[in-house]
Motif scaffolding. Structure first.
Motif, PDB file in Angstrom:
ATOM      1  N   ARG A  69       0.862  -1.238  -0.004  1.00 45.92           N
ATOM      2  CA  ARG A  69      -0.083   0.144   0.084  1.00 45.92           C
ATOM      3  C   ARG A  69       0.796   0.843  -0.003  1.00 45.92           C
ATOM      4  NH1 ARG A  69      -3.122  -3.837  -0.499  1.00 45.92           N
ATOM      5  NH2 ARG A  69      -5.101  -4.182   0.647  1.00 45.92           N
ATOM      6  N   HIS A 110      -5.589  -8.583   0.967  1.00 46.39           N
ATOM      7  CA  HIS A 110      -5.466  -9.298   2.111  1.00 46.39           C
ATOM      8  C   HIS A 110      -6.631  -9.117   2.929  1.00 46.39           C
ATOM      9  CE1 HIS A 110      -3.668  -5.173   3.602  1.00 46.39           C
ATOM     10  NE2 HIS A 110      -4.791  -5.033   3.484  1.00 46.39           N
ATOM     11  N   HIS A 112      -7.797  -8.454   7.487  1.00 41.80           N
ATOM     12  CA  HIS A 112      -7.020  -8.494   9.067  1.00 41.80           C
ATOM     13  C   HIS A 112      -8.137  -7.986   9.901  1.00 41.80           C
ATOM     14  CE1 HIS A 112      -7.571  -4.362   7.238  1.00 41.80           C
ATOM     15  NE2 HIS A 112      -6.546  -4.664   6.336  1.00 41.80           N
ATOM     16  N   HIS A 151      -9.756  -7.661   0.834  1.00 41.26           N
ATOM     17  CA  HIS A 151      -9.982  -6.507   0.191  1.00 41.26           C
ATOM     18  C   HIS A 151      -8.565  -6.227  -0.823  1.00 41.26           C
ATOM     19  CE1 HIS A 151      -8.457  -5.377   4.313  1.00 41.26           C
ATOM     20  NE2 HIS A 151      -7.729  -4.151   3.691  1.00 41.26           N
TER      21      HIS A 151
HETATM   22 FE   FE2 Z   1      -6.127  -3.620   4.589  1.00 37.74          FE
END
Ligand code: FE2
Ligand code: GTQ
Length: 377
Positions: A69, A110, A112, A151
């Motif tokens: 990211r 990923h 979380h 996402h």
């Molecule tokens: Fe994320």
């Protein structure tokens, strides 16, 4: 107390400290505080500085190739001593960042246990995939990727896309409860139509009958139009003396916050609005979506304009002012009210003096592009 006793007591304190224990008789007022003592302080980050640093990162990193990211996150100076990286704390519970995705980049999939939401700032090419659904990102849209949902993001246009991320990273780190998994594919497969959840909720306040049952994210995208229309309707009523015209994003199956652990709102301050001050236990991160004005926090004036971020920590007096005589100001904000309510911590108090208005005793000087450290070569 005799000299001898007081010497022995001092020695006892030193021994306890070495032995990883503490004397409650001298610490009780630090533990049971009379009022909340917030580590995070009121603070403001200017748009120009955040965007400049993001641009520099754009030249140095490619998303999907090395970087998962590209985002610059906000560290509250009061949290900075927490290792690592201030626990990502803009407030003691909430993390916020501005993320940039350039045309063609894919931020890999990923999931979380932290819960996430986004508010789109710029650009029309953003597309996210959340649990098999492709979601269109338009400026002013509010999107959620709740805990443990897969996402990934991309940008299908030829101009960059920017958005605000907010997650409960510091809270999750404090509890030491974060798990993360990486998807085997860079982009997850699509299993439903594009913008499926938004289509299911085309009716707004009527819902698909299957949604009598509570769902964690029945609606993934809340358009700018939804929030704007909600505020438009409120404008026919008396303005709220503290918050102007404000709506919150909700989960249509529960009526509670759209995101399980983070509250989110859009509020409009009419031209020349000067709100009354109050304080509450929950902390708030404001993103100025449109307009200009200032917020007085504990007597300090924070001037803001479009794109800036402002933190109001726990139990700080604050009042908002729109300085324009022509334009409405729109503040998007996120808060930890769901956490505070879950544990019965929330309290609200109106400012008792001076018809609800604080005196300005100082003016906050934000770090600006020309006053900041230096160019990254
Ligand atoms: Fe994320
Ligand atoms: O886009 O998935 O700013 O996982 C921080 C953590 C963004 C994301 C952040 C994340 C993401």
């Amino acid at each position: 107390m005799s000299r001898k006793d007081s010497k022995n007591l001092e020695e006892l304190h030193q021994n306890l400290e070495q032995e990883n224990m503490g004397p409650l008789w001298s610490s009780i007022h630090n533990l049971n505080t009379i009022e909340p003592k917030s580590k995070p302080i009121p603070y403001l980050w200017k748009k120009e500085l955040i965007h400049k640093r993001l641009k520099e990162a754009e030249n140095l990193l490619k998303v999907g190739e090395g970087a998962d990211r590209r985002a610059v996150f906000l560290i509250n100076p009061g949290m900075a001593d927490l290792e690592p990286v201030g626990w990502g704390g803009a407030t003691q519970t909430l993390y916020a960042a501005v993320q940039a995705v350039k045309p063609g980049e894919i931020a890999p999939a990923h999931r979380h246990t932290t819960t996430a939401l986004r508010f789109i700032i710029n650009g029309h090419g953003g597309r996210g995939r959340v649990n098999g659904e492709k979601i269109t990102f338009e400026p002013g849209d509010f999107l959620i990727t709740p805990t443990w949902t897969w996402h990934d993001h991309t940008n299908i246009d030829d101009e960059e896309v920017l958005w605000m991320d907010c997650l409960d990273v510091p809270f999750t780190n404090f509890l030491a409860t974060c798990f993360t998994e990486f998807h085997e594919k860079k982009q997850q497969d699509l299993t439903v139509e594009d913008d499926f959840s938004l289509k299911r909720y085309n009716g707004g306040m009527v819902r698909p009958i299957d949604d009598r049952e509570e769902k964690i994210a029945p609606l993934g995208r809340y358009t700018w139009k939804m929030a704007k229309d909600g505020i438009e309707g409120l404008k026919q009523l008396d303005v709220h003396p503290v918050d102007g015209y404000a709506v919150e994003y909700i989960n249509p199956t529960t009526g509670k916050d759209a995101n399980d652990r983070i509250g989110s709102r859009m509020q409009m301050l009419p031209p020349e609005f000067h709100g009354k001050a109050h304080r509450h236990v929950h902390s708030t991160i404001y993103h100025v979506f449109k307009g200009e004005g200032y917020t007085i926090v504990n007597g300090e004036r924070f001037d803001w304009s479009e794109g800036d971020f402002l933190v109001v920590p726990t139990w700080a007096w604050h009042e908002h002012v729109n300085t324009s005589s022509d334009n409405e100001a729109f503040l998007f904000s996120t808060n930890d009210l769901p956490i505070m309510e879950a544990f019965n911590f929330e309290r609200v108090e109106d400012y008792p003096e001076n018809d609800g208005h604080q005196e300005v005793t100082s003016v906050f000087e934000p770090i600006r592009v020309d006053s900041s450290a230096q160019e990254t070569k």
